[in-house]
Design an enzyme around this catalytic site. Structure first.
Site, PDB file in Angstrom:
ATOM      1  N   ASN A   9       0.904  -1.346   0.008  1.00  0.00           N
ATOM      2  CA  ASN A   9       0.087  -0.068   0.166  1.00  0.00           C
ATOM      3  C   ASN A   9       0.716   1.329   0.287  1.00  0.00           C
ATOM      4  O   ASN A   9       1.640   1.736   0.856  1.00  0.00           O
ATOM      5  CB  ASN A   9      -0.934  -0.187   1.401  1.00  0.00           C
ATOM      6  CG  ASN A   9      -1.717   1.171   1.566  1.00  0.00           C
ATOM      7  OD1 ASN A   9      -1.841   1.987   0.641  1.00  0.00           O
ATOM      8  ND2 ASN A   9      -2.282   1.434   2.621  1.00  0.00           N
ATOM      9  N   LYS A  11       0.110   4.282  -0.289  1.00  0.00           N
ATOM     10  CA  LYS A  11      -0.398   5.546   0.465  1.00  0.00           C
ATOM     11  C   LYS A  11      -0.309   6.665  -0.644  1.00  0.00           C
ATOM     12  O   LYS A  11      -0.347   6.376  -1.886  1.00  0.00           O
ATOM     13  CB  LYS A  11       0.020   5.717   1.813  1.00  0.00           C
ATOM     14  CG  LYS A  11       0.051   4.415   2.564  1.00  0.00           C
ATOM     15  CD  LYS A  11       0.072   4.814   4.177  1.00  0.00           C
ATOM     16  CE  LYS A  11      -0.182   3.347   4.971  1.00  0.00           C
ATOM     17  NZ  LYS A  11       0.159   3.323   6.247  1.00  0.00           N
ATOM     18  N   HIS A  96      -9.289   1.157   5.444  1.00  0.00           N
ATOM     19  CA  HIS A  96      -8.204   1.645   6.065  1.00  0.00           C
ATOM     20  C   HIS A  96      -8.293   2.599   7.132  1.00  0.00           C
ATOM     21  O   HIS A  96      -9.208   3.257   7.148  1.00  0.00           O
ATOM     22  CB  HIS A  96      -7.091   2.173   5.133  1.00  0.00           C
ATOM     23  CG  HIS A  96      -5.684   2.232   5.564  1.00  0.00           C
ATOM     24  ND1 HIS A  96      -5.242   3.146   6.241  1.00  0.00           N
ATOM     25  CD2 HIS A  96      -4.637   1.189   5.280  1.00  0.00           C
ATOM     26  CE1 HIS A  96      -3.972   2.887   6.686  1.00  0.00           C
ATOM     27  NE2 HIS A  96      -3.414   1.892   6.100  1.00  0.00           N
ATOM     28  N   GLU A  98      -6.308   4.879   8.138  1.00  0.00           N
ATOM     29  CA  GLU A  98      -6.183   6.233   7.888  1.00  0.00           C
ATOM     30  C   GLU A  98      -7.605   7.147   7.391  1.00  0.00           C
ATOM     31  O   GLU A  98      -7.715   8.363   7.621  1.00  0.00           O
ATOM     32  CB  GLU A  98      -5.008   6.659   7.011  1.00  0.00           C
ATOM     33  CG  GLU A  98      -3.700   6.478   7.573  1.00  0.00           C
ATOM     34  CD  GLU A  98      -2.529   5.672   6.919  1.00  0.00           C
ATOM     35  OE1 GLU A  98      -2.722   5.817   5.733  1.00  0.00           O
ATOM     36  OE2 GLU A  98      -1.779   5.108   7.490  1.00  0.00           O
ATOM     37  N   GLU A 168      -4.678  -4.739  11.320  1.00  0.00           N
ATOM     38  CA  GLU A 168      -3.685  -3.548  11.409  1.00  0.00           C
ATOM     39  C   GLU A 168      -3.889  -2.657  12.557  1.00  0.00           C
ATOM     40  O   GLU A 168      -4.933  -1.772  12.497  1.00  0.00           O
ATOM     41  CB  GLU A 168      -3.727  -2.581   9.954  1.00  0.00           C
ATOM     42  CG  GLU A 168      -3.663  -3.390   8.648  1.00  0.00           C
ATOM     43  CD  GLU A 168      -3.144  -2.305   7.548  1.00  0.00           C
ATOM     44  OE1 GLU A 168      -1.871  -2.577   7.051  1.00  0.00           O
ATOM     45  OE2 GLU A 168      -3.767  -1.336   7.226  1.00  0.00           O
ATOM     46  N   GLY A 174       3.035   2.640  10.817  1.00  0.00           N
ATOM     47  CA  GLY A 174       3.970   3.420  10.383  1.00  0.00           C
ATOM     48  C   GLY A 174       4.768   3.957  11.410  1.00  0.00           C
ATOM     49  O   GLY A 174       5.703   4.959  11.596  1.00  0.00           O
ATOM     50  N   SER A 212       3.929  -2.002  10.185  1.00  0.00           N
ATOM     51  CA  SER A 212       5.463  -2.021  10.493  1.00  0.00           C
ATOM     52  C   SER A 212       5.824  -3.442  10.129  1.00  0.00           C
ATOM     53  O   SER A 212       6.724  -3.728  11.063  1.00  0.00           O
ATOM     54  CB  SER A 212       5.717  -1.551  11.808  1.00  0.00           C
ATOM     55  OG  SER A 212       5.297  -0.179  12.109  1.00  0.00           O
TER      56      SER A 212
HETATM   57  P1  PGA Z   1       3.008   0.387   7.395  1.00  0.00           P
HETATM   58  O1  PGA Z   1       1.575   0.532   7.139  1.00  0.00           O
HETATM   59  O2  PGA Z   1       3.762  -0.780   6.932  1.00  0.00           O
HETATM   60  O3  PGA Z   1       3.982   1.560   7.098  1.00  0.00           O
HETATM   61  O4  PGA Z   1       3.197   0.436   8.981  1.00  0.00           O
HETATM   62  C1  PGA Z   1       0.767  -0.415   6.786  1.00  0.00           C
HETATM   63  C2  PGA Z   1      -0.528   0.013   6.471  1.00  0.00           C
HETATM   64  O5  PGA Z   1      -1.015   1.198   6.687  1.00  0.00           O
HETATM   65  O6  PGA Z   1      -1.343  -0.611   5.795  1.00  0.00           O
END
Ligand code: PGA
Length: 266
Positions: A9, A11, A96, A98, A168, A174, A212
Site C-alpha cells: 500500500n 499511500k 483503512h 487512515e 492492522e 507507520g 510496521s
Molecule cells: P506500515 O503501514 O507498513 O507503514 O506500518 C501499513 C498500512 O498502513 O497498511
C-alpha cells in the site's frame, strides 16, 4: 499450505519517475529469485494505476487504496468501482484506518464500499484494527468483531468468501513497532473464530497482518497460525525490501535481496 498474499500500500507516495525506478528495480531483483507460491499486489495512488500496469510483471496484481461508496454522478473527486475495474485493478482496500480516522469513514460506509467491490467481482481488502486508546481500554476484541460484523450484516457472510481481511492495529502503522507475536496470534484466531461462526472456513478468507511489517520481522509473523500474508505500507516503497517480504511469505529460506539491492534501490 495455501498461497500467501503480500500487498503493498503505497499511500500518497510516489511520482512517475519514482514509480518507474521502483518497477525497474523490482524486475531487476526478481531475476535473481523465484517468486512462486506467493501472490503479490501493489496499490499505488489512483493517478498512477494505469501507468503502473505495463511496468509491472503480469503476475503482480494491481490494487486501489479506496473506492467511492457511490457508483456514478456528481461526486467531485471520487473514483468509482467501474473506473477501477477498467484500470484492471484486482484488489480494492476498504476501511483503512487512515480513512476511518481522517475521513471519518463509518462502518456503514465501509460496508457499502465492500459490497460494491464484491458485486463488481473485484477482491475487497477489508482493514480492521483497534486504536491505542481502544487497546488500553481492553476493547481490541469488541472493535475487531464490530468492524467485521458490520460487513457481514450489510453484505452477508458469503460476500467475504474469496476476500481479504487485514488486521492492522492502528498504533503499529507507520511507527516501526509491529504488534507482539502473541497479540497477532490471538487476534487472528479471534477473526478466524468469527468467520467460522459465520460459515467461512480458513480457505475462504485470507487474513493479512499489517503494521510496521518489514524484512526483519516478516518471517516470524508469517509463520504464525492464521496469518496468510501481509499488507505493507512503508516497506513497500523500496523495491528490495518489498521483495524480501514477498520472499519471506513464500515460506522457504531465501537469500536476502535487500543488501545487494541497495545500489539499485530508490
Ligand atoms: P506500515 O503501514 O507498513 O507503514 O506500518 C501499513 C498500512 O498502513 O497498511
Amino acid at each position: 499450505m495455501k498461497q500467501r498474499l503480500v500487498i503493498g500500500n503505497w499511500k500518497m507516495n510516489g511520482s512517475l519517475a519514482d514509480n518507474t525506478l521502483w518497477a525497474a528495480n523490482f524486475r531487476h531483483q526478481l531475476k535473481s529469485c523465484a517468486l512462486t507460491g506467493v501472490e503479490i499486489g501493489i496499490c499505488p495512488p489512483f493517478p498512477y494505476l494505469s501507468s503502473m500496469r505495463p511496468m509491472l510483471p503480469s503476475s503482480i496484481r494491481l490494487g486501489a487504496q479506496d473506492v467511492s461508496s457511490e457508483c456514478i454522478g456528481a461526486f467531485t473527486g471520487e473514483v468509482s468501482i467501474n473506473m477501477l475495474k477498467e484500470l484492471q485493478c484486482h484488489y480494492v482496500i476498504v476501511g483503512h484506518s487512515e480513512r476511518r480516522a481522517r475521513m471519518r469513514e463509518t462502518d456503514a460506509t465501509i460496508a457499502k464500499k465492500f459490497k460494491l467491490v464484491s458485486l463488481a467481482g473485484l477482491t475487497p481488502v477489508l482493514c480492521v484494527g483497534e486504536t491505542q486508546q481502544e487497546r488500553q481500554q481492553g476493547e481490541t476484541e469488541s472493535v475487531i468483531i464490530r468492524q467485521i460484523q458490520a460487513v457481514i450484516d450489510a453484505c452477508g457472510a458469503g460476500s467475504l468468501r474469496g476476500g481479504v481481511i487485514a488486521y492492522e492495529p492502528v498504533w503499529a502503522i507507520g511507527t516501526g513497532v509491529s504488534a507482539e507475536l502473541g497479540d497477532i496470534r490471538t487476534t487472528h484466531a479471534l477473526i478466524r473464530e468469527q468467520l467460522s461462526a459465520n460459515g467461512l472456513g480458513p480457505d475462504d478468507v485470507a487474513l493479512l497482518y499489517g503494521g510496521s511489517l518489514k524484512p526483519g520481522n516478516s518471517e516470524e509473523i508469517f509463520s504464525l497460525p492464521n496469518v496468510d500474508g501481509g499488507l505493507i505500507g512503508g516497506a513497500s516503497l523500496k523495491a528490495g525490501e518489498f521483495l524480501d517480504i514477498c520472499l519471506a511469505a513464500r515460506g522457504t529460506p531465501h537469500n536476502r535481496v535487500t543488501d545487494i539491492a541497495q545500489k539499485y534501490d530508490n
